[in-house]
Scaffold this motif. Structure first.
Motif, short mmCIF file in Angstrom:
data_model
loop_
_atom_site.label_atom_id
_atom_site.label_comp_id
_atom_site.label_asym_id
_atom_site.label_seq_id
_atom_site.Cartn_x
_atom_site.Cartn_y
_atom_site.Cartn_z
N TRP A 20 0.83 -1.21 0.00
CA TRP A 20 0.00 0.00 0.00
C TRP A 20 0.86 1.27 0.00
O TRP A 20 0.38 2.35 -0.32
CB TRP A 20 -0.91 0.02 1.23
CG TRP A 20 -2.00 -1.02 1.21
CD1 TRP A 20 -2.11 -2.09 0.37
CD2 TRP A 20 -3.12 -1.08 2.09
NE1 TRP A 20 -3.23 -2.82 0.67
CE2 TRP A 20 -3.88 -2.22 1.72
CE3 TRP A 20 -3.57 -0.29 3.14
CZ2 TRP A 20 -5.05 -2.59 2.38
CZ3 TRP A 20 -4.74 -0.65 3.80
CH2 TRP A 20 -5.47 -1.79 3.42
N PHE A 24 -1.78 3.40 -2.01
CA PHE A 24 -2.80 4.03 -1.17
C PHE A 24 -2.16 5.07 -0.26
O PHE A 24 -2.65 6.21 -0.13
CB PHE A 24 -3.53 2.98 -0.35
CG PHE A 24 -4.45 3.53 0.71
CD1 PHE A 24 -5.48 4.38 0.36
CD2 PHE A 24 -4.26 3.22 2.04
CE1 PHE A 24 -6.33 4.90 1.33
CE2 PHE A 24 -5.11 3.73 3.02
CZ PHE A 24 -6.15 4.57 2.67
N PRO A 279 -8.48 -0.74 -0.22
CA PRO A 279 -8.78 0.69 -0.02
C PRO A 279 -9.65 1.28 -1.12
O PRO A 279 -10.58 2.05 -0.84
CB PRO A 279 -7.39 1.34 0.01
CG PRO A 279 -6.45 0.25 0.38
CD PRO A 279 -7.03 -0.99 -0.25
N ASP A 280 -9.36 0.92 -2.37
CA ASP A 280 -10.14 1.47 -3.48
C ASP A 280 -11.57 0.96 -3.44
O ASP A 280 -12.52 1.73 -3.63
CB ASP A 280 -9.47 1.09 -4.80
CG ASP A 280 -10.21 1.69 -6.00
OD1 ASP A 280 -10.39 2.92 -6.02
OD2 ASP A 280 -10.60 0.92 -6.90
#
Length: 302
Positions: A20, A24, A279-280
């Protein structure tokens, strides 16, 4: 007049993932700031490090301090209780888990998640005894925490700042739990049945408490596959119905009866974390349900 609606909280399972970083998480963000960054984007996060080992009170205190005032953590119960002891003679282990600092989250303490191993079959007596052992408020949890063993003598946190209801959710992974008798036990003890979206285990959606707990493990590949637009549209419709107190029949149920419909709080955590999808996917679902974190970046606002 505003129509009552349950609170919808959406987030991810865990927050410390190397892939990530630079994706992210912005490049250069120090690791100790990752929780604060994630908590600014989501409204809840599932703590999964507690599953693998007892944490320390100062860790829970630090997590609480790093997150917004209205943020809520779900905390995953110890695998020593669920996988090693397999729920048997669990009172001492439960006392240790609660004394490890869980109550230091204060008002940010949300549901406790109990994930059963896939080899554990339904045993009505075993499940009844375990559910009855779970404390239903923070004062009861503090009393049980004080019964911890000597291993926590120098690092136990056994008090609560206030009496609050304590929620529990049970995730099953064996098909023998697909029986009304199991649903009846959960309802009798006010424990939520986890709706686990997975290609490997039962995905049941029976309502058994005043809140819903969903774990989205991956629509086609466990812990890895992303959720497409059609998938997220269906999950958004389910969450909206649960929160509004409308009947939701888009799923599998173990019991034939539907409890009284009323607005329910909804917790939804994306656990497809092996790649970069969680996360997306969480933010895309939040957008569909008009759920906002404290920071809304350009992608979220589009």
């Amino acid at each position: 007049m505003t129509t009552p609606r349950g609170d919808i909280r959406i987030g991810v399972s865990g927050w410390t993932y190397g892939p990530w970083r630079g994706n992210f998480y912005p490049k250069g963000l120090v690791q100790k700031r990752e929780l604060a960054f994630a908590a600014s984007r989501f409204t809840s996060i599932e703590v999964n490090g507690t599953f693998y080992g007892l944490q320390r009170p100062e860790s829970f205190t630090r997590w609480a301090q790093a997150t917004p005032d209205d943020f809520v953590f779900a905390v995953k119960g110890s695998r020593f209780i669920t996988h090693t002891k397999r729920l048997r003679d669990a009172e001492g282990a439960l006392a240790n888990f609660l004394a490890s600092g869980v109550l230091c989250l204060g008002p940010k303490l949300g549901p406790l998640l109990w994930q059963l191993p896939p080899t554990l079959r339904f045993d009505a007596g075993l499940i009844r005894d375990f559910l009855a052992l779970l404390p239903k408020d923070t004062e009861a949890a503090a009393r049980l925490a004080r019964r911890h063993d000597e291993r926590l003598d120098s690092r136990a946190a056994t008090s609560t700042d206030a009496k609050r209801p304590l929620r529990h959710a049970l995730e099953i992974r064996h098909d023998s739990f697909r029986t009304p008798a199991f649903i009846d036990l959960l309802r009798a003890q006010n424990v939520a049945l986890v709706c686990a979206d997975t290609v490997s285990w039962p995905r049941l959606m029976d309502l058994t408490d005043d809140f819903i707990y969903c774990r989205l493990h991956g629509s086609s590949e466990l812990y890895r596959s992303r959720y497409g637009d059609d998938d997220l549209d269906r999950w958004a419709a389910r969450a909206a119905a649960w929160a509004a107190g409308r009947p939701m029949k888009d799923g599998d149920f173990a019991a034939p009866d539907m409890p009284a419909m009323r607005p329910r709080d909804v917790f939804m955590f994306f656990d497809n974390t092996d790649k970069l999808h969680a996360p997306d996917d969480a933010r895309r679902l939040m957008k569909r349900l008009h759920v906002h974190g404290h920071v809304c970046d350009a992608e979220d606002a589009a």
